[in-house]
Design a protein around this motif. Structure first.
Motif, mmCIF file in Angstrom:
data_model
loop_
_atom_site.group_PDB
_atom_site.id
_atom_site.type_symbol
_atom_site.label_atom_id
_atom_site.label_comp_id
_atom_site.label_asym_id
_atom_site.label_seq_id
_atom_site.Cartn_x
_atom_site.Cartn_y
_atom_site.Cartn_z
ATOM 1 N N PHE A 193 4.557 46.185 24.427
ATOM 2 C CA PHE A 193 5.635 45.885 25.367
ATOM 3 C C PHE A 193 6.848 45.411 24.581
ATOM 4 N N LYS A 194 8.002 45.527 25.240
ATOM 5 C CA LYS A 194 9.236 45.025 24.642
ATOM 6 C C LYS A 194 9.282 43.512 24.855
ATOM 7 N N THR A 195 9.909 42.824 23.901
ATOM 8 C CA THR A 195 9.945 41.355 23.978
ATOM 9 C C THR A 195 10.629 40.872 25.253
ATOM 10 N N ASP A 196 11.698 41.565 25.654
ATOM 11 C CA ASP A 196 12.409 41.112 26.850
ATOM 12 C C ASP A 196 11.581 41.340 28.118
ATOM 13 N N MET B 93 -1.675 38.793 32.856
ATOM 14 C CA MET B 93 -2.622 39.466 31.970
ATOM 15 C C MET B 93 -1.911 40.474 31.057
ATOM 16 N N MET B 94 -2.486 40.707 29.850
ATOM 17 C CA MET B 94 -1.948 41.672 28.877
ATOM 18 C C MET B 94 -3.105 42.528 28.362
ATOM 19 N N SER B 95 -2.824 43.817 28.109
ATOM 20 C CA SER B 95 -3.858 44.660 27.505
ATOM 21 C C SER B 95 -3.271 45.934 26.943
ATOM 22 N N ALA B 96 -3.794 46.314 25.763
ATOM 23 C CA ALA B 96 -3.413 47.600 25.175
ATOM 24 C C ALA B 96 -4.260 48.716 25.768
ATOM 25 N N PHE B 97 -5.292 48.341 26.467
ATOM 26 C CA PHE B 97 -6.197 49.323 27.058
ATOM 27 C C PHE B 97 -6.037 49.317 28.583
ATOM 28 N N GLY B 98 -4.816 49.039 29.001
ATOM 29 C CA GLY B 98 -4.549 48.867 30.418
ATOM 30 C C GLY B 98 -4.692 50.135 31.223
ATOM 31 N N SER B 99 -5.101 49.944 32.450
ATOM 32 C CA SER B 99 -5.156 51.042 33.407
ATOM 33 C C SER B 99 -4.846 50.461 34.766
ATOM 34 N N VAL B 100 -4.574 51.316 35.728
ATOM 35 C CA VAL B 100 -4.279 50.847 37.073
ATOM 36 C C VAL B 100 -5.467 50.058 37.632
ATOM 37 N N ASP B 101 -6.680 50.563 37.402
ATOM 38 C CA ASP B 101 -7.876 49.896 37.908
ATOM 39 C C ASP B 101 -8.040 48.497 37.320
ATOM 40 N N THR B 102 -7.789 48.391 35.980
ATOM 41 C CA THR B 102 -7.905 47.085 35.319
ATOM 42 C C THR B 102 -6.873 46.117 35.880
ATOM 43 N N ALA B 103 -5.654 46.623 36.069
ATOM 44 C CA ALA B 103 -4.579 45.782 36.605
ATOM 45 C C ALA B 103 -4.927 45.290 38.006
ATOM 46 N N LEU B 104 -5.425 46.203 38.859
ATOM 47 C CA LEU B 104 -5.786 45.831 40.227
ATOM 48 C C LEU B 104 -6.908 44.797 40.245
ATOM 49 N N GLU B 105 -7.883 44.980 39.353
ATOM 50 C CA GLU B 105 -8.997 44.037 39.277
ATOM 51 C C GLU B 105 -8.503 42.647 38.884
ATOM 52 N N ALA B 106 -7.561 42.616 37.919
ATOM 53 C CA ALA B 106 -6.999 41.334 37.478
ATOM 54 C C ALA B 106 -6.226 40.662 38.621
ATOM 55 N N MET B 107 -5.466 41.467 39.389
ATOM 56 C CA MET B 107 -4.689 40.912 40.498
ATOM 57 C C MET B 107 -5.622 40.386 41.592
ATOM 58 N N LYS B 108 -6.717 41.112 41.826
ATOM 59 C CA LYS B 108 -7.680 40.679 42.837
ATOM 60 C C LYS B 108 -8.282 39.328 42.478
ATOM 61 N N GLN B 109 -8.457 39.088 41.176
ATOM 62 C CA GLN B 109 -9.069 37.838 40.728
ATOM 63 C C GLN B 109 -8.060 36.701 40.591
ATOM 64 N N GLY B 110 -6.812 36.962 40.962
ATOM 65 C CA GLY B 110 -5.842 35.872 40.999
ATOM 66 C C GLY B 110 -4.699 35.948 40.015
ATOM 67 N N ALA B 111 -4.640 37.013 39.170
ATOM 68 C CA ALA B 111 -3.515 37.148 38.241
ATOM 69 C C ALA B 111 -2.240 37.441 39.019
ATOM 70 N N TYR B 112 -1.107 36.906 38.541
ATOM 71 C CA TYR B 112 0.172 37.137 39.210
ATOM 72 C C TYR B 112 0.749 38.498 38.841
#
Length: 467
Positions: free
Chosen positions: A112-115, A86-105
């Motif tokens: 972000f930097k290209t590398d 997942m990618m987001s400019a409005f990212g937060s720890v809660d959003t990241a955790l929610e995405a991981m809970k739903q199956g995101a790696y």
């Protein structure tokens, strides 16, 4: 095959409502050797997932119509097999955790930097590679267990395959089984394997060595006792039969059972009930009996030391476990198993296996203590090993000289050096070919001779049975 799989281009789906972001990531990842497709929202991405196969999905969280989290949830219904990042400019720890809970790696915050994107993808590739290897390894282990093992036992030899086949057949029946064989051959492992493959597998497996319990305690140990039955009996206690109710009771060294208890055991087998010491009440029990002995029970019957009627009651099915010296084919896989076991237990990852020279001596030794002795020898060898492989110097002295000691018996009466050498050579070649299941290249390595020389010797000694 693995190299070819590595060379196939990985397919990435980029899901983002910003055209500039899609273009930038497409150029970047195409340059890194990926195949790239793009979608401007979740609904479009779902259609692509249904029609194409992707290895990875890079998905923005904040998008119109269907956002990233909604896409992630909807994608569960599609058997896509892709790793989602997942990618987001409005990212937060809660959003990241929610995405991981739903199956995101993983989760990347914009900007972000290209590398950083490439690094996350490479990490995901490595994770996926390890996952595939793990699945393949589990399949191979399962296949090997089917082909060469039974429960916790290992054996590729014809003799052990016959043992496994018979044990597999009787496992599904409540029939009493008598397992015979020398000490250290693995009789208890056969019993445990039968229990594990029976419909009693989720019930207790109780093992007792009949020779290790004092004779005056055997009855109370087997059948239990009630409070006040004797001095010190301050409470009721279940016996082994009651503890094994609905399960399996394994009676090891049944030949050492005193005659007084043999009578009571016979009654239990016939009536399926026990009477605790000091009790007037009988209890119904449902226990499968598996028994084992290193003694020749038929001889014990003839000598009057074992009841004939109990012998016939126990010996409904007899499984004979062969000694290790009669199944040298099993020594290499057993060595591999025990070395792996002890390198992990003793924290010796530097020890990789047994050298060819040491294996020759292990193959030539008679193994009076059978598999148990081999296990102890290899534990000692792993501790003493100084290099990557166990050498002959790491083996006990009696095994280091085993090649000479064990040929003595069949060289009795031979006065010709030429004839003696011929007999020793033929025996070693037979053992090496048995150990490698007829693989002549591996046998030549074990014997430390060239492949053409081995072929010449096979022809000279007319070993036509070899593959």
């Amino acid at each position: 095959m693995d190299n070819a799989a590595e060379n196939i281009l990985k397919h990435v789906l980029i899901v983002d409502d910003e055209e500039n972001m899609r273009h930038m990531l497409s150029v970047l990842l195409t340059g890194e050797g990926y195949l790239v497709d793009t979608a401007q929202n979740g609904e479009e991405a779902l259609k692509l997932l249904e029609s194409s196969v992707f290895d990875f999905v890079l998905c923005d969280i904040r998008m119109p119509e269907m956002d990233g989290l909604a896409f992630l949830k909807a994608a569960e219904a599609v058997d896509h097999g892709a790793t989602v990042i997942m990618m987001s400019a409005f990212g937060s720890v809660d959003t990241a955790l929610e995405a991981m809970k739903q199956g995101a790696y993983d989760f990347i915050s914009k900007p972000f930097k290209t590398d950083e994107v490439v690094l996350v993808l490479k990490k995901a590739e490595e994770r996926e590679r390890l996952r595939r290897e793990n699945i393949l390894l589990k399949r191979k282990v399962a296949e090997l267990e089917k082909k060469s093992g039974f429960g916790a036992m290992i054996g590729k030899s014809k003799a052990m395959q016959e043992v496994f086949s018979l044990a597999e057949k009787v496992a599904g029946y409540p029939t009493t089984v008598l397992i015979t064989g020398e000490s250290g051959t693995g009789k208890e492992l056969v019993a445990a394997g039968i229990h594990a493959k029976s419909d009693r597998a989720d019930k207790p497996f109780i093992a007792v060595n009949c020779g290790s319990v004092p004779e005056n305690l055997l009855e109370s140990e087997f059948f239990g006792y009630v409070r006040g039955a004797f001095t010190g009996a301050d409470r009721d206690k279940k016996g082994l039969f009651e503890e094994a109710h609905k399960g399996t009771l394994f009676l090891d060294e049944i030949g050492e059972l005193p005659s007084s208890l043999q009578v009571k055991l016979l009654r239990v087998l016939q009536e399926q009930e026990i009477r605790p010491v000091g009790s007037a009440q009988r209890k119904k029990i449902d226990v499968r009996i598996l028994a084992a002995t290193a003694r020749d029970i038929s001889e014990e019957v003839q000598q009057g030391r074992f009841r004939e009627d109990l012998f016939y009651r126990l010996n409904v099915i007899n499984i004979q476990v062969p000694p290790l010296r009669k199944r040298s084919t099993d020594i290499p896989p057993l060595c591999e198993y025990f070395v792996k076991k002890f390198t992990e237990r003793l924290n010796r990852p530097d020890v990789e296996g047994v050298s060819n020279a040491a294996l020759q001596q292990l193959l030539a030794y008679a193994w009076p203590g059978n598999v148990r002795e081999l296990e102890n020898v290899l534990e000692r060898a792993v501790i003493l090993a100084e290099g990557q492989h166990i050498s002959p110097d790491n083996l006990p002295e009696n095994i280091q000289g085993s090649s000479a000691d064990n040929v003595a018996d069949f060289l009795v009466g031979i006065s010709s050096v030429k004839e003696g050498r011929r007999m020793v050579e033929e025996r070693l070649i037979r053992q090496a070919l048995e150990a490698t299941q007829g693989n002549k290249s591996q046998a030549a390595q074990i014997l430390e001779i060239s492949y053409p020389s081995l072929l010449s010797k096979i022809k000279e000694y007319e070993l036509s049975f070899c593959r």
